[in-house]
Design a protein around this motif. Structure first.
Motif, PDB file in Angstrom:
ATOM      1  N   PRO A  43       0.811  -1.225   0.000  1.00 45.17           N
ATOM      2  CA  PRO A  43       0.000   0.000   0.000  1.00 45.17           C
ATOM      3  C   PRO A  43       0.845   1.277   0.000  1.00 45.17           C
ATOM      4  N   HIS A  52      -7.366   5.021  -1.415  1.00 44.23           N
ATOM      5  CA  HIS A  52      -8.707   5.115  -0.845  1.00 44.23           C
ATOM      6  C   HIS A  52      -9.768   4.638  -1.829  1.00 44.23           C
ATOM      7  N   GLU A  55      -9.576   0.900  -2.009  1.00 40.14           N
ATOM      8  CA  GLU A  55     -10.120   0.245  -0.814  1.00 40.14           C
ATOM      9  C   GLU A  55     -11.648   0.275  -0.814  1.00 40.14           C
ATOM     10  N   LYS A  59     -14.074  -2.968  -0.902  1.00 34.34           N
ATOM     11  CA  LYS A  59     -15.127  -3.180   0.086  1.00 34.34           C
ATOM     12  C   LYS A  59     -16.490  -3.316  -0.596  1.00 34.34           C
TER      13      LYS A  59
END
Lengths: 353, 353
Positions: A43, A52, A55, A59
DNA sequence: TTGTAAGCGTTATCAC
DNA sequence: GTGATAACGCTTACAA
């Protein structure tokens, strides 16, 4: 046996995946797959902003990397294999759990098989492990077919032997000196002035731990000018029933032994139980000592003396060792674990002394 | 924790392979890789002659298929995941071994993790399993976070609950009715005219087996016009020590219970041991019953009555079930295992009756 | 910092 | 019955 395969009838599962892959994440985050991959594994090498976005995408899509694809590409499975005699014995169960949990902290998974004390079957058992790409192997004891070691060498799989400690042996091991521990028990009894010492051993074939324990006892006796008579040495499976039967046989001998050393605690439990039902008082008429130690034995059977083996420590140490090997920290040295000779309960001197 | 990775320093192992691949076999046998592949997976679809050449080549090169590549291509890992509370309890150790060995006969490997009775940790534990592509999951009990079931559904991973049997519950399970078994124990004691019946239960939070056993006892008492007083119900971890302490607490009460039902055998062993050291006679002054049954308990602690759970059967049945699901035999039905209420030893009537 | 693209070793499809 | 070849999903030079 069930018929395998029949993929036509299968519902799509994880690997018949309707799940999202790295490209889906990449698309959603408006980056390339390479960046997603980097974001996942390193990362710090990616811009905070894109990180971001990635991620969030991960998710949202509930993305889980495909282990097989990753393993194929990186040539690392993050898997360690182990073969133990059985889970039926508490000491191996505890040991295995410790091993597994320690490996988990390293991000490694344990692949476990049991060989029921049969060294011949190990080859067949290990084959599937190799096929699944285990990066290292943890073995119990040093008694294995040459063929097994050949395989491991052939495929360059690092391994470590546990539950044994052999300075002379060139193979890496994490463990303790079974012979010395057994000698310690014998000497303890000898110091109490026992002279008629018998032993109920486990099956020694293919089990160097059992064998070493017999040798330790024998050597200790010899050093004091005594010997282990053939009728005083029984070799039985590690079961409570066998322990009972062994004890019954010993109590029929004349002269009777005044002390009985059991190859492990399962046998010792059987031995004590048999004494109870024979009306033989422990330790007044006969002293019984065990090996390996299980909480149950020492808690519920006070007249049992026992050598406590730190099973969890063994598991953890084995994990540390093999991970070090696998990740290339070759500077590791073998580790010997201390084994306490703990005398619980009231092992006493021989009757009439 | 150790630093992972550092591939530069690694010696070439299985997956940094110098080992032969399918092309090598193909070359040596003078066929195409396709034929080798077929020879390996569907030998009947290849000419006997070429088959021999290929087998010879495989043996000579010590060729082992690359599991990850195979899994990537076929979308099948031949792996089943399971999460159990702990290997420290003999019943789960035996169960797990049976499960693993049965899966092995199907050519499947077991991926095992322990959650130490903490349902919250299951999510974290299962994630790596999914990543590794388990085709099915075997869970203990029905107490799991909704999130866990969501994950399994999301990735379409078939699962089965074991150690429980819930007709009402829509989830597939292989097991027995804990409530009914517990009620059986209570009724047995009631039939002996016990009226002051206490219970040392395991922790019921996140453990429906423990909870059901309490309910079973409570219901049986209620059905006879009795009740389970708050002071007569203890909830403790499944350890021998906790069993001892629980029993001590109960023996301090007045009136004392004349019978104590323990949530499992580990607790029962502790309870009996405590009675021994308190000088309380079992079963003359108090009857003790256990659950789950371990050989050790029933062999060495005769005054213990026990409900025998067929752990190996459970493991095998769970394996059969999940394999059937995974291989698409959807016609499988849930299977309830019979649980014998075996009265070993001499559980007796209440004192003075 | 990010993107492009070439494999990792196997199996499945489709020709022959 | 056998062979060529395109994926499977990911990581990693190498370029930009």
């Amino acid at each position: 046996m069930l018929q395998m395969g029949n993929p036509a009838a299968r519902t799509t599962s994880r690997h018949g995946r309707r799940t999202s892959k790295i490209v889906d994440v990449a698309r959603l985050a408006r980056v390339s797959t390479a960046t997603v991959s980097r974001a996942l594994t390193q990362p710090q090498r990616v811009n905070a902003d894109t990180l971001h976005r990635i991620e969030a995408a991960v998710k949202k899509l509930r993305y889980v990397p495909h282990g097989a694809a990753r393993a194929l590409r990186t040539r690392r499975t993050r898997t360690i294999g182990t073969v133990i005699p059985t889970l039926g014995n508490a000491i191996f169960a505890n040991y295995t759990q410790a091993l597994q949990q320690r490996l988990e902290t390293y991000g490694y998974t344990l692949l476990l098989v049991c060989n029921e004390y049969d060294p011949r079957s190990e080859i067949d058992l290990v084959h599937p492990l190799i096929e699944r790409g285990v990066e290292g192997m943890v073995l119990v004891g040093g008694d294995h077919l040459p063929q097994l070691f050949q395989m491991l060498d052939e495929y360059q799989i690092p391994y470590v032997l546990t539950w044994v400690w052999d300075q002379a042996q060139s193979r890496p091991c994490v463990g303790f000196d079974n012979r010395q521990a057994a000698a310690g028990v014998a000497n303890f009894l000898l110091d109490l002035r026992h002279t008629r010492i018998a032993m109920i051993s486990g099956i020694t074939t293919g089990n160097d731990r059992a064998r070493e324990r017999v040798i330790g006892v024998r050597e200790a006796l010899t050093a004091r000018g005594l010997s282990l008579a053939a009728s005083y040495l029984l070799e039985t499976p590690y079961t409570i029933t066998a322990g009972r039967e062994g004890m019954r046989a010993l109590m029929r001998l004349s002269p009777r032994p005044t002390a009985v050393i059991c190859g492990n605690d399962v046998l010792a439990i059987g031995a004590i139980t048999e004494c109870h039902s024979l009306g033989v008082e422990v330790p007044k008429q006969v002293s019984i000592t065990g090996f390996d130690d299980m909480e149950m034995a020492s808690t519920t059977l006070p007249p049992l003396s026992t050598v406590r083996v730190p099973t969890e420590d063994l598991g953890r140490s084995a994990a540390d060792y093999i991970i070090a090997r696998v990740t290339g920290h070759e500077s590791i040295v073998n580790k010997e674990l201390a084994v306490d000779l703990i005398i619980r309960g009231t092992t006493g001197p021989p009757p009439g002394s």
